[in-house]
Design a protein around this motif. Sequence first.
Motif, PDB file in Angstrom:
ATOM      1  N   ALA A 127      13.356  16.291  -8.556  1.00 30.68           N
ATOM      2  CA  ALA A 127      12.278  15.386  -8.839  1.00 30.68           C
ATOM      3  C   ALA A 127      13.275  14.439  -9.246  1.00 30.68           C
ATOM      4  O   ALA A 127      12.920  13.166  -9.113  1.00 30.68           O
ATOM      5  N   ASN A 128      14.694  14.397  -9.700  1.00 28.84           N
ATOM      6  CA  ASN A 128      15.108  13.356 -10.156  1.00 28.84           C
ATOM      7  C   ASN A 128      17.381  13.508  -9.605  1.00 28.84           C
ATOM      8  O   ASN A 128      17.615  14.690  -8.752  1.00 28.84           O
ATOM      9  N   THR A 129      17.489  12.325  -9.992  1.00 26.72           N
ATOM     10  CA  THR A 129      19.134  12.276  -9.821  1.00 26.72           C
ATOM     11  C   THR A 129      19.441  13.529 -10.604  1.00 26.72           C
ATOM     12  O   THR A 129      21.015  13.939  -9.611  1.00 26.72           O
ATOM     13  N   ARG A 130      19.176  13.377 -11.903  1.00 30.26           N
ATOM     14  CA  ARG A 130      19.938  14.692 -12.957  1.00 30.26           C
ATOM     15  C   ARG A 130      19.702  16.361 -11.916  1.00 30.26           C
ATOM     16  O   ARG A 130      20.692  16.849 -12.018  1.00 30.26           O
ATOM     17  N   ALA A 131      18.293  16.073 -11.897  1.00 28.16           N
ATOM     18  CA  ALA A 131      18.303  17.251 -10.753  1.00 28.16           C
ATOM     19  C   ALA A 131      18.775  17.917  -9.481  1.00 28.16           C
ATOM     20  O   ALA A 131      19.860  18.941  -9.347  1.00 28.16           O
ATOM     21  N   GLN A 132      19.283  16.621  -8.805  1.00 23.33           N
ATOM     22  CA  GLN A 132      19.211  16.827  -7.772  1.00 23.33           C
ATOM     23  C   GLN A 132      20.926  17.029  -8.267  1.00 23.33           C
ATOM     24  O   GLN A 132      21.262  17.795  -7.220  1.00 23.33           O
ATOM     25  N   ALA A 133      22.084  16.868  -8.998  1.00 24.07           N
ATOM     26  CA  ALA A 133      23.254  16.885  -9.022  1.00 24.07           C
ATOM     27  C   ALA A 133      23.191  17.981 -10.040  1.00 24.07           C
ATOM     28  O   ALA A 133      23.861  18.765  -9.484  1.00 24.07           O
ATOM     29  N   ILE A 134      22.313  18.841 -10.398  1.00 28.62           N
ATOM     30  CA  ILE A 134      22.756  20.067 -10.871  1.00 28.62           C
ATOM     31  C   ILE A 134      22.426  21.062  -9.304  1.00 28.62           C
ATOM     32  O   ILE A 134      22.971  21.993  -9.798  1.00 28.62           O
ATOM     33  N   ASN A 135      21.402  21.118  -9.491  1.00 29.85           N
ATOM     34  CA  ASN A 135      21.268  21.617  -7.738  1.00 29.85           C
ATOM     35  C   ASN A 135      22.473  22.036  -7.001  1.00 29.85           C
ATOM     36  O   ASN A 135      22.745  23.353  -6.170  1.00 29.85           O
ATOM     37  N   ILE A 136      23.125  20.541  -6.582  1.00 28.59           N
ATOM     38  CA  ILE A 136      23.896  20.708  -5.598  1.00 28.59           C
ATOM     39  C   ILE A 136      25.522  21.102  -5.892  1.00 28.59           C
ATOM     40  O   ILE A 136      26.114  21.897  -5.627  1.00 28.59           O
ATOM     41  N   ARG A 137      25.346  20.996  -7.402  1.00 26.63           N
ATOM     42  CA  ARG A 137      26.614  21.725  -8.036  1.00 26.63           C
ATOM     43  C   ARG A 137      26.316  23.359  -7.838  1.00 26.63           C
ATOM     44  O   ARG A 137      27.453  24.036  -7.317  1.00 26.63           O
ATOM     45  N   ARG A 138      24.911  23.937  -8.355  1.00 24.51           N
ATOM     46  CA  ARG A 138      24.842  24.810  -7.879  1.00 24.51           C
ATOM     47  C   ARG A 138      25.276  25.613  -6.390  1.00 24.51           C
ATOM     48  O   ARG A 138      25.441  26.734  -5.846  1.00 24.51           O
ATOM     49  N   LEU A 160      23.860   3.561  -7.587  1.00 20.27           N
ATOM     50  CA  LEU A 160      25.007   4.850  -7.534  1.00 20.27           C
ATOM     51  C   LEU A 160      25.863   4.584  -8.529  1.00 20.27           C
ATOM     52  O   LEU A 160      26.784   5.386  -9.356  1.00 20.27           O
ATOM     53  N   TYR A 161      26.092   3.600  -9.786  1.00 18.88           N
ATOM     54  CA  TYR A 161      26.829   3.690 -10.664  1.00 18.88           C
ATOM     55  C   TYR A 161      26.397   5.009 -11.740  1.00 18.88           C
ATOM     56  O   TYR A 161      27.110   6.127 -12.176  1.00 18.88           O
ATOM     57  N   ARG A 162      24.837   4.864 -11.998  1.00 17.64           N
ATOM     58  CA  ARG A 162      24.028   6.047 -12.774  1.00 17.64           C
ATOM     59  C   ARG A 162      24.400   7.529 -12.006  1.00 17.64           C
ATOM     60  O   ARG A 162      24.933   8.440 -12.341  1.00 17.64           O
ATOM     61  N   ALA A 163      24.081   7.292 -10.398  1.00 16.51           N
ATOM     62  CA  ALA A 163      24.120   8.887 -10.055  1.00 16.51           C
ATOM     63  C   ALA A 163      26.332   9.428  -9.602  1.00 16.51           C
ATOM     64  O   ALA A 163      26.114  10.765 -10.229  1.00 16.51           O
ATOM     65  N   THR A 164      26.815   8.497 -10.023  1.00 12.32           N
ATOM     66  CA  THR A 164      28.367   8.572 -10.529  1.00 12.32           C
ATOM     67  C   THR A 164      28.284  10.139 -11.687  1.00 12.32           C
ATOM     68  O   THR A 164      28.871  10.641 -11.371  1.00 12.32           O
ATOM     69  N   LEU A 165      28.039   9.011 -12.604  1.00 16.73           N
ATOM     70  CA  LEU A 165      27.940   9.836 -13.853  1.00 16.73           C
ATOM     71  C   LEU A 165      27.242  10.490 -14.082  1.00 16.73           C
ATOM     72  O   LEU A 165      27.724  11.542 -14.382  1.00 16.73           O
ATOM     73  N   ALA A 166      25.795  10.733 -13.400  1.00 19.26           N
ATOM     74  CA  ALA A 166      25.340  11.871 -13.469  1.00 19.26           C
ATOM     75  C   ALA A 166      26.155  13.292 -12.739  1.00 19.26           C
ATOM     76  O   ALA A 166      25.977  14.006 -13.151  1.00 19.26           O
ATOM     77  N   PHE A 167      26.636  12.727 -11.782  1.00 15.67           N
ATOM     78  CA  PHE A 167      27.144  14.092 -10.951  1.00 15.67           C
ATOM     79  C   PHE A 167      28.893  14.198 -11.689  1.00 15.67           C
ATOM     80  O   PHE A 167      28.806  15.955 -11.616  1.00 15.67           O
ATOM     81  N   ARG A 168      28.788  13.704 -11.983  1.00 12.91           N
ATOM     82  CA  ARG A 168      30.408  14.361 -12.694  1.00 12.91           C
ATOM     83  C   ARG A 168      29.518  15.039 -14.546  1.00 12.91           C
ATOM     84  O   ARG A 168      30.540  15.766 -14.860  1.00 12.91           O
ATOM     85  N   LYS A 169      28.481  14.435 -14.963  1.00 11.74           N
ATOM     86  CA  LYS A 169      28.293  15.090 -16.169  1.00 11.74           C
ATOM     87  C   LYS A 169      27.749  16.755 -15.663  1.00 11.74           C
ATOM     88  O   LYS A 169      27.607  17.637 -16.257  1.00 11.74           O
ATOM     89  N   ALA A 170      27.588  16.998 -14.142  1.00 11.64           N
ATOM     90  CA  ALA A 170      26.927  17.925 -14.213  1.00 11.64           C
ATOM     91  C   ALA A 170      28.251  18.788 -13.888  1.00 11.64           C
ATOM     92  O   ALA A 170      27.918  19.916 -13.729  1.00 11.64           O
ATOM     93  N   GLY A 171      29.524  18.131 -13.118  1.00 10.25           N
ATOM     94  CA  GLY A 171      30.367  19.400 -13.639  1.00 10.25           C
ATOM     95  C   GLY A 171      31.473  18.760 -12.029  1.00 10.25           C
ATOM     96  O   GLY A 171      31.964  19.856 -12.252  1.00 10.25           O
ATOM     97  N   PHE A 172      31.373  18.231 -11.588  1.00 10.83           N
ATOM     98  CA  PHE A 172      31.730  17.623 -10.682  1.00 10.83           C
ATOM     99  C   PHE A 172      32.831  16.535 -10.686  1.00 10.83           C
ATOM    100  O   PHE A 172      33.007  15.633 -11.325  1.00 10.83           O
ATOM    101  N   ARG A 173      34.360  16.833  -9.847  1.00 11.22           N
ATOM    102  CA  ARG A 173      35.367  16.002 -10.947  1.00 11.22           C
ATOM    103  C   ARG A 173      35.843  15.228 -10.084  1.00 11.22           C
ATOM    104  O   ARG A 173      36.974  13.995  -9.728  1.00 11.22           O
TER     105      ARG A 173
END
Length: 241
Positions: A127-138, A160-173
């Motif tokens: 439901a938000n960028t954080r959750a999407q990043a975690i789910n896509i990481r899984r 884009l800036y926030r999304a990139t940081l959120a996905f990196r925080k979720a484990g994407f490098r």
Amino acid sequence: MKQACSRMWRTVKVLLITFGVVLLIHLILAFTSAPFWIWYGMGTKKAGINRPPEYIVVLGGGGMPSESGLMRCWYAAKAGNYFVHSKIIIALPGDTTDSLSSVRGMENELILRGIGADRIMYEDSGANTRAQAINIRRMTSSPANPLGPAILLVTSPEHLYRATLAFRKAGFRKVDGLPAFEQEIETDITFQGKQLGGRKWIPDVGENITIRYRFWTQMHYEMLIMREWAALGYYWLKGWV
């Protein structure tokens, strides 16, 4: 009682003055190009494609059709038709069994623009960028690739800036970004009001593009910036970026 009312009135006055000053600054900035360049910087700071992505992640905006949804799909399809071996993940909460849902609408838009249905995947619960990043990481995790796959995020420039940081925080490098910038028309849209008739006592603004369009566009950018800064601040406080 009088002292309490006096304090309350002073507080109201301070608030009114503060709001007035903020509104005045807001209006003054709308006559400049500053909001555009701030918004543009938010879209380009983390933008760039440094490697062929294994997954192109198009982050859902509004419903379908909507300005943000169509723009993001247009850019995602353009990237997908260039990186033909990439999978495309649609990240938008919705019912994938409903052919009229927005998430299926994004899928149809991608297919319309040349993306094969077999390449499209869903992340339909975040439901938000954080959750999407975690789910896509899984979804894309692999013991053989602990740094995560190379992904390309497609979203609106201010996001884009926030999304990139959120996905990196979720484990994407390996995270690249493609901002879905809109394009201005190339034609001169000034006009002579005298040639069009109408009431002569109304000022002619046909040649004043700032009043007709740019002022309102800059105000729109200001709203996007303020909303995104608020969201970024919340994500920072939560430790999501």
